[in-house]
Design an enzyme around this catalytic site. Sequence first.
Site, PDB file in Angstrom:
ATOM      1  N   LYS A  92       0.856  -1.191   0.000  1.00  0.00           N
ATOM      2  CA  LYS A  92       0.000   0.000   0.000  1.00  0.00           C
ATOM      3  C   LYS A  92       0.884   1.230   0.000  1.00  0.00           C
ATOM      4  O   LYS A  92       1.801   1.347   0.823  1.00  0.00           O
ATOM      5  CB  LYS A  92      -0.879   0.007   1.268  1.00  0.00           C
ATOM      6  CG  LYS A  92      -1.850   1.180   1.312  1.00  0.00           C
ATOM      7  CD  LYS A  92      -3.083   0.873   0.495  1.00  0.00           C
ATOM      8  CE  LYS A  92      -3.970   2.096   0.304  1.00  0.00           C
ATOM      9  NZ  LYS A  92      -3.475   3.021  -0.750  1.00  0.00           N
ATOM     10  N   LYS A 116       5.470   3.247   8.199  1.00  0.00           N
ATOM     11  CA  LYS A 116       4.289   4.100   8.397  1.00  0.00           C
ATOM     12  C   LYS A 116       3.020   3.262   8.454  1.00  0.00           C
ATOM     13  O   LYS A 116       2.181   3.425   9.350  1.00  0.00           O
ATOM     14  CB  LYS A 116       4.198   5.120   7.267  1.00  0.00           C
ATOM     15  CG  LYS A 116       3.035   6.082   7.384  1.00  0.00           C
ATOM     16  CD  LYS A 116       2.858   6.923   6.136  1.00  0.00           C
ATOM     17  CE  LYS A 116       4.060   7.775   5.838  1.00  0.00           C
ATOM     18  NZ  LYS A 116       3.841   8.682   4.689  1.00  0.00           N
ATOM     19  N   LYS A 128       5.280   1.858  -3.080  1.00  0.00           N
ATOM     20  CA  LYS A 128       5.270   3.235  -3.594  1.00  0.00           C
ATOM     21  C   LYS A 128       5.505   3.172  -5.091  1.00  0.00           C
ATOM     22  O   LYS A 128       6.045   2.181  -5.613  1.00  0.00           O
ATOM     23  CB  LYS A 128       6.358   4.076  -2.929  1.00  0.00           C
ATOM     24  CG  LYS A 128       6.044   5.560  -2.854  1.00  0.00           C
ATOM     25  CD  LYS A 128       4.992   5.886  -1.805  1.00  0.00           C
ATOM     26  CE  LYS A 128       4.707   7.387  -1.751  1.00  0.00           C
ATOM     27  NZ  LYS A 128       3.709   7.712  -0.721  1.00  0.00           N
ATOM     28  N   GLY A 167      -2.852   8.266  -4.278  1.00  0.00           N
ATOM     29  CA  GLY A 167      -2.224   9.476  -4.805  1.00  0.00           C
ATOM     30  C   GLY A 167      -1.044   9.908  -3.958  1.00  0.00           C
ATOM     31  O   GLY A 167      -0.816   9.426  -2.854  1.00  0.00           O
ATOM     32  N   ASP A 168      -0.281  10.840  -4.490  1.00  0.00           N
ATOM     33  CA  ASP A 168       0.837  11.474  -3.785  1.00  0.00           C
ATOM     34  C   ASP A 168       1.058  12.794  -4.521  1.00  0.00           C
ATOM     35  O   ASP A 168       0.156  13.283  -5.212  1.00  0.00           O
ATOM     36  CB  ASP A 168       2.083  10.566  -3.806  1.00  0.00           C
ATOM     37  CG  ASP A 168       3.174  11.009  -2.837  1.00  0.00           C
ATOM     38  OD1 ASP A 168       3.046  10.729  -1.640  1.00  0.00           O
ATOM     39  OD2 ASP A 168       4.151  11.656  -3.279  1.00  0.00           O
ATOM     40  N   ASN A 243      -2.339  19.764  -0.986  1.00  0.00           N
ATOM     41  CA  ASN A 243      -3.417  19.146  -0.233  1.00  0.00           C
ATOM     42  C   ASN A 243      -3.100  19.009   1.257  1.00  0.00           C
ATOM     43  O   ASN A 243      -3.896  19.381   2.127  1.00  0.00           O
ATOM     44  CB  ASN A 243      -3.704  17.769  -0.839  1.00  0.00           C
ATOM     45  CG  ASN A 243      -4.884  17.093  -0.196  1.00  0.00           C
ATOM     46  OD1 ASN A 243      -5.994  17.563  -0.296  1.00  0.00           O
ATOM     47  ND2 ASN A 243      -4.635  15.983   0.467  1.00  0.00           N
TER      48      ASN A 243
END
Length: 448
Positions: A92, A116, A128, A167-168, A243
């Site tokens: 994830k 994390k 990632k 998203g990132d 964001n």
Amino acid sequence: MFKSKYVAKVYEDLCKKNEGEKEFLQAALEILESLEPYVMKNPKIEKEKILERFVEPERFVSFRVCWIDDNHEIQVNKGYRVQYNSAIGPYKGGLRFHPSVNASIIKFLGLEQTLKNSLTSLPMGGGKGGSDFNPKGKSDREVMAFCQAFMTELYRHIGPNTDVPAGDIGVGGREVGYLYGQYKRIQNESTGVLTGKGLTFGGSLARTEATGYGLCYFTQEALKTLKHTDFKDKTVVVSGSGNVAIYAAQKATELGAKVVAMSDSNGCVYDENGIDLKLVKEIKEVRRGRIKEYLDVHKDAKYYDNSKQIWQIKCDIALPCATQNELDLDDAKTLVKNGVIAVCEGANMPSTLEAAKYFIENKVAYGPAKAANAGGVATSGLEMCQNSMRYSWTFAEVDAKLKEIMVNIFKNTYATAVEFGNEYDTLTGANIAGFKKVCEAMLAEGVF
């Protein structure tokens, strides 16, 4: 640097194998240094070569992405996905579209993501991905063309029980929509294979706000425990204006603070009366403009054409929410000299290791990224739950679960820091707390 010959050897070998990958090696050094006391207490880690297996990704995929721009020219970009560790659940982690993206950055992000995700207590492994594609200045059609081409390769490596991207930087609701549409088209199925989706097709309420809100929930708990205070009447600076920064500023304001500065890659604005967040949202989310435009409305505000000058502004709380290594040792010294009491990270690895150590040494309430900004992936995990149930929770329900997760992350991080000798060393606390769960799962599952 290291007291343990074993840990030193792991890092030395990692440097040889990944020469020139500075961001990845920086993250690995920080993690291995702080894991050392735990490793030395648990000889089975060396015997089973857990560290060697932990720092090496399970899978790293690199691929070409070809698409056609509005001038009918063929463009070629590079795409990546690292599936770092699946010991506690499916991979994830977000997708980042930015010109700076390379193998080193993707691997550093994937390694951090593993810890994390573990800290959230949800069953998610670390991954990632991304591309050196830059969505800025591109038309919607061009962004769609790129996203469809990117997913045409990525789809073979992901799935709702295998790897769930999100998203990132550079990947917001628009990009996630295009990516999800292409995945659904190819696979002929509607599943929760991406998070951060629109509310009309499986997204979760509060996901947009989650990282920024979660950062403030973590910071509030850190202030309460370490400084016996809270956000009320505090002066705050927030780097970035994307964001994470916008919703961190919003929640800090709701909690009684005054946010006086924000930034983007070109510079920063300082408004002693408090940042007009509605205007920042309009500039960044509607116009997709630059933070300097803030002065067109607020003439009394000040603009500095170097984004790092934000750290010279006197504040009680600093929330770095822009990008990696934006805050160095000199910046840390300036913040401490100016009386900062808390620095909690909304971006991934925004403080250099030297800066982080300086905050800890000077008893600043420090929130390392993997703990403090875990709210986004935590809510992504909650989105996965809702998708699996074919059900949606209300905003208030998701927000309450997010707050509970972030408070528990701080408590776990703090308790581990205390166990290893320094209540302010939340860097060690977060790394060991996250690693412990992954380590135990790896030992239980055997060698693979």
